[in-house]
Write an enzyme that holds these catalytic residues in place. Structure first.
Site, PDB file in Angstrom:
ATOM      1  N   LYS A  54       3.049   6.648   4.887  1.00  0.00           N
ATOM      2  CA  LYS A  54       2.102   5.612   4.452  1.00  0.00           C
ATOM      3  C   LYS A  54       2.645   4.245   4.820  1.00  0.00           C
ATOM      4  O   LYS A  54       3.820   3.948   4.622  1.00  0.00           O
ATOM      5  CB  LYS A  54       1.893   5.675   2.927  1.00  0.00           C
ATOM      6  CG  LYS A  54       0.860   4.675   2.416  1.00  0.00           C
ATOM      7  CD  LYS A  54      -0.532   5.065   2.838  1.00  0.00           C
ATOM      8  CE  LYS A  54      -1.552   3.967   2.571  1.00  0.00           C
ATOM      9  NZ  LYS A  54      -1.487   2.868   3.551  1.00  0.00           N
ATOM     10  N   THR A  55       1.754   3.421   5.357  1.00  0.00           N
ATOM     11  CA  THR A  55       2.100   2.031   5.654  1.00  0.00           C
ATOM     12  C   THR A  55       1.873   1.161   4.423  1.00  0.00           C
ATOM     13  O   THR A  55       1.187   1.556   3.469  1.00  0.00           O
ATOM     14  CB  THR A  55       1.216   1.477   6.789  1.00  0.00           C
ATOM     15  OG1 THR A  55      -0.165   1.649   6.421  1.00  0.00           O
ATOM     16  CG2 THR A  55       1.507   2.175   8.098  1.00  0.00           C
ATOM     17  N   GLY A  56       2.425  -0.030   4.475  1.00  0.00           N
ATOM     18  CA  GLY A  56       2.183  -1.028   3.437  1.00  0.00           C
ATOM     19  C   GLY A  56       2.371  -2.409   4.036  1.00  0.00           C
ATOM     20  O   GLY A  56       3.187  -2.597   4.948  1.00  0.00           O
TER      21      GLY A  56
ATOM     22  N   SER B 272       0.790  -1.234   0.000  1.00  0.00           N
ATOM     23  CA  SER B 272       0.000   0.000   0.000  1.00  0.00           C
ATOM     24  C   SER B 272       0.820   1.282   0.000  1.00  0.00           C
ATOM     25  O   SER B 272       0.249   2.373  -0.131  1.00  0.00           O
ATOM     26  CB  SER B 272      -0.968   0.007   1.186  1.00  0.00           C
ATOM     27  OG  SER B 272      -2.057  -0.861   0.923  1.00  0.00           O
TER      28      SER B 272
END
Length: 265
Positions: free
Chosen positions: A208-210, A70
């Site tokens: 932003k995380t992923g 993501s």
């Protein structure tokens, strides 16, 4: 002729920005990974100093490519804005009615909530409308990772062949910070606005995380009046959901250690 030879030697021998001598290996940052029983890498570029200071824990892994998961919503948002698939952060994407495991996904979304909730179905819609040919064109335009959006099934940025390294993530984020990507400045500014995680009077955290399933990301930067501090973390997540909190926890501990975040954050 001699001048030309010297120039060519300089171009091909001088290493890139993340391998120069001013880079500093940080083996002591292992304590932050050990604290959470995690294996991974973190790359931090502190532009509050001149020249900027580059610190790396686990350099080999920092240069290894992984699915962006993501974190790809960052460039994907620019693709969607540029292609006219979304007008602004207020446009509503009606929920398709499909029940998903994360409750915040089961509702109408706009660009801001889709980023905050990491609503894959919104971006899957963008991908379908863009098509593979247009996507490849955009990936080439920004030189993103291995520029390969092919997939046998599922989202190409999670289940497909697209891959990027932590060092490449930082390079991309630096361009975004400076509005230096080949997209409208207004779109880059909007993207940075919806990436805000936390802010106080003198600093802003954008990130932003992923999560791919086997490993997870947290990438972004902290803006200070003296300059940004970029970070890209990638860790293994063998315990899956139970490991996800470790992404932010490790990064925050590292940033506090270098006074890039207040100690109470």
């Amino acid at each position: 002729m001699k001048i030309l030879i010297l120039f060519l030697l300089f171009v091909f021998i001088v290493p890139d920005g993340f391998t120069q001598e001013r880079n500093e290996a940080k083996p002591e940052w292992k304590i932050f990974f050990d604290k959470y029983d995690a294996t991974g890498t973190i790359l931090v570029v502190d532009a509050r100093e001149s020249p900027e200071k580059i610190s790396i824990y686990n350099k080999e892994r920092a240069n290894k490519r992984y699915s962006p998961a993501s974190t790809f919503k960052i460039p994907h948002t620019l693709f969607a804005l540029d292609a006219g698939l979304v007008k602004d952060e207020f446009q509503v994407f009606p929920w398709d009615g499909v029940k998903r495991g994360f409750e915040p996904h089961n509702q109408d979304q706009n660009l801001r909530s889709a980023m905050r909730n990491s609503a894959l179905w919104v971006y899957a819609g963008f991908a379908k409308e863009l098509g593979e040919e247009k996507t490849i064109s955009y990936l080439k335009k920004i030189d993103y990772g291995n520029i390969d959006p092919s997939t046998e099934s599922g989202a190409y940025w999670v289940d497909g062949k697209l891959a990027i390294s932590a060092s490449e993530q930082i390079t991309f984020l630096q361009k975004l910070f400076h509005n230096d990507l080949p997209f409208q400045i207004e779109h880059q500014r909007l993207l940075k606005d919806i990436l805000i995680v936390e802010a106080e009077k003198d600093w802003i955290l954008r990130a932003k995380t992923g999560w791919e399933g086997r490993y997870g990301w947290w990438v972004g930067w902290v803006e200070w009046p003296s300059g940004p501090v970029y970070f890209a973390l990638n860790i293994d997540t063998p315990n899956r959901l139970q490991d996800l909190y470790k992404r932010e926890a490790i990064v925050r501990d590292v940033l506090k250690a270098i006074q890039a975040l207040p100690l109470n954050k």
